[in-house]
Design a protein around this motif. Structure first.
Motif, PDB file in Angstrom:
ATOM      1  N   PHE A  54       0.869  -1.176   0.000  1.00  0.00           N
ATOM      2  CA  PHE A  54       0.000   0.000   0.000  1.00  0.00           C
ATOM      3  C   PHE A  54       0.902   1.221   0.000  1.00  0.00           C
ATOM      4  N   HIS A  55       0.560   2.208  -0.784  1.00  0.00           N
ATOM      5  CA  HIS A  55       1.391   3.414  -0.861  1.00  0.00           C
ATOM      6  C   HIS A  55       0.581   4.632  -0.397  1.00  0.00           C
ATOM      7  N   GLY A  56       1.284   5.643   0.063  1.00  0.00           N
ATOM      8  CA  GLY A  56       0.602   6.881   0.452  1.00  0.00           C
ATOM      9  C   GLY A  56       0.032   6.845   1.852  1.00  0.00           C
ATOM     10  N   PHE A  57       0.662   6.068   2.734  1.00  0.00           N
ATOM     11  CA  PHE A  57       0.180   6.040   4.116  1.00  0.00           C
ATOM     12  C   PHE A  57       0.830   7.202   4.867  1.00  0.00           C
ATOM     13  N   VAL A  58       0.424   8.422   4.490  1.00  0.00           N
ATOM     14  CA  VAL A  58       1.044   9.647   5.001  1.00  0.00           C
ATOM     15  C   VAL A  58      -0.004  10.447   5.774  1.00  0.00           C
ATOM     16  N   ALA A  59       0.441  11.539   6.373  1.00  0.00           N
ATOM     17  CA  ALA A  59      -0.465  12.344   7.197  1.00  0.00           C
ATOM     18  C   ALA A  59      -1.670  12.813   6.389  1.00  0.00           C
ATOM     19  N   GLY A  60      -2.862  12.713   6.977  1.00  0.00           N
ATOM     20  CA  GLY A  60      -4.075  13.226   6.353  1.00  0.00           C
ATOM     21  C   GLY A  60      -4.233  14.718   6.612  1.00  0.00           C
ATOM     22  N   ASN A  61      -5.202  15.329   5.943  1.00  0.00           N
ATOM     23  CA  ASN A  61      -5.454  16.762   6.056  1.00  0.00           C
ATOM     24  C   ASN A  61      -6.039  17.084   7.442  1.00  0.00           C
ATOM     25  N   THR A  62      -5.360  17.989   8.160  1.00  0.00           N
ATOM     26  CA  THR A  62      -5.820  18.352   9.510  1.00  0.00           C
ATOM     27  C   THR A  62      -6.607  19.661   9.530  1.00  0.00           C
ATOM     28  N   ASN A  63      -6.907  20.178   8.344  1.00  0.00           N
ATOM     29  CA  ASN A  63      -7.628  21.457   8.277  1.00  0.00           C
ATOM     30  C   ASN A  63      -9.129  21.225   8.449  1.00  0.00           C
ATOM     31  N   ASN A  64      -9.531  20.902   9.670  1.00  0.00           N
ATOM     32  CA  ASN A  64     -10.949  20.682   9.992  1.00  0.00           C
ATOM     33  C   ASN A  64     -11.162  21.051  11.463  1.00  0.00           C
ATOM     34  N   SER A  65     -12.416  21.020  11.911  1.00  0.00           N
ATOM     35  CA  SER A  65     -12.692  21.555  13.253  1.00  0.00           C
ATOM     36  C   SER A  65     -12.033  20.717  14.352  1.00  0.00           C
ATOM     37  N   PHE A  66     -11.677  19.470  14.068  1.00  0.00           N
ATOM     38  CA  PHE A  66     -11.003  18.644  15.070  1.00  0.00           C
ATOM     39  C   PHE A  66      -9.476  18.735  14.987  1.00  0.00           C
ATOM     40  N   LYS A  67      -8.966  19.441  13.948  1.00  0.00           N
ATOM     41  CA  LYS A  67      -7.510  19.476  13.699  1.00  0.00           C
ATOM     42  C   LYS A  67      -6.961  18.056  13.655  1.00  0.00           C
ATOM     43  N   LEU A  68      -7.719  17.203  12.974  1.00  0.00           N
ATOM     44  CA  LEU A  68      -7.460  15.762  12.944  1.00  0.00           C
ATOM     45  C   LEU A  68      -7.278  15.294  11.509  1.00  0.00           C
ATOM     46  N   GLY A  69      -6.166  14.659  11.245  1.00  0.00           N
ATOM     47  CA  GLY A  69      -5.939  14.039   9.940  1.00  0.00           C
ATOM     48  C   GLY A  69      -5.993  12.525  10.099  1.00  0.00           C
ATOM     49  N   VAL A  70      -6.788  11.867   9.243  1.00  0.00           N
ATOM     50  CA  VAL A  70      -6.913  10.409   9.327  1.00  0.00           C
ATOM     51  C   VAL A  70      -6.601   9.799   7.973  1.00  0.00           C
ATOM     52  N   THR A  71      -5.742   8.790   7.983  1.00  0.00           N
ATOM     53  CA  THR A  71      -5.452   8.015   6.784  1.00  0.00           C
ATOM     54  C   THR A  71      -5.699   6.553   7.148  1.00  0.00           C
TER      55      THR A  71
END
Ligand SMILES: *[C@@H]1O[C@H](CO)[C@@H](O)[C@H](O)[C@H]1NC(C)=O
Length: 209
Positions: A54-71
């Motif tokens: 699997f490729h691209g297991f990198v940080a998700g976008n944290t620009n949301n109200s939870f400041k949470l990035g999920v991959t």
């Protein structure tokens, strides 16, 4: 007697080996509909090494109200996980970020902190279990328990979560309660929250009514 023994062992192993080569894995055919026992398998002849990485297991976008990035790497984007009962999540939290109260009704989760400081825990009807975690620390959220994670450090924080399911479902409490069209007064009545607070949270989580 010895010959019998050897013949028996040979028969046993040949059964085991042929069974293994057919059933060790099942790469999902995502074009076919999912079933209670997983997706149908792609034919063995079409499976290559590429299916198992699997490729691209990198940080998700944290620009949301939870400041949470999920991959996530689950069977729906990593078909080799089909029927293996395992999947992986990467959680990145900006400073002040958090994973809101949620459950995975069908999976236990092991959360391993690799950067920063995270306070995480879960709730039971009578108690709570919570811990400040630093790199090298792991917490387990037993299947179905309502749990959370908060970045309680100064910088960003990163953790990896392993699930005991290749396709875990997630129910986020705020989105269940406030992302719907059920009239706000009914939500207020049935949660004992103030109506103004319900309306505020409905606006935040995309609900109406
Ligand atoms: C973050 O999201 C908001 C609203 O979606 C957007 O206006 C803003 O440009 C985004 N910021 C960055 C750094 O991407």
């Amino acid at each position: 007697m010895k010959i019998f023994h050897i013949l028996f062992l040979f028969a046993f192993f040949s059964i085991t080996i042929s069974h293994a080569s057919l059933n060790d894995f099942s790469v999902a055919d995502l074009k076919a509909p999912n079933t209670p026992s997983g997706y149908p398998c792609k034919p063995l002849s079409s499976i290559t090494s590429d299916d198992f990485s699997f490729h691209g297991f990198v940080a998700g976008n944290t620009n949301n109200s939870f400041k949470l990035g999920v991959t996530t790497a689950t069977v729906t984007n990593f078909p080799a996980l089909n029927e293996l009962g395992i999947s992986l999540l990467r959680m990145d939290l900006d400073q002040g970020g958090l994973a809101p109260m949620h459950t995975h009704p069908d999976a236990t989760e092991l959360l391993s902190v690799v950067e920063g400081e995270i306070t995480a825990g879960f709730l039971t009807p009578t108690s709570f279990y919570s811990k400040l975690l630093k790199p090298g620390d792991i917490i387990v959220f037993p299947q179905g328990m309502l749990h959370f994670a908060v970045n309680s450090g100064k910088g960003k924080a990163t953790a990896f979560g392993a699930f005991s399911s290749e396709n875990p479902t997630t129910q986020i409490l705020d989105i269940l309660l406030f992302g719907n069209k059920l009239p706000s007064d009914l939500i207020a009545q049935t949660t004992l929250l103030d109506l103004a607070q319900v309306k505020k949270l409905k606006a935040q989580f995309g609900g109406s009514g």
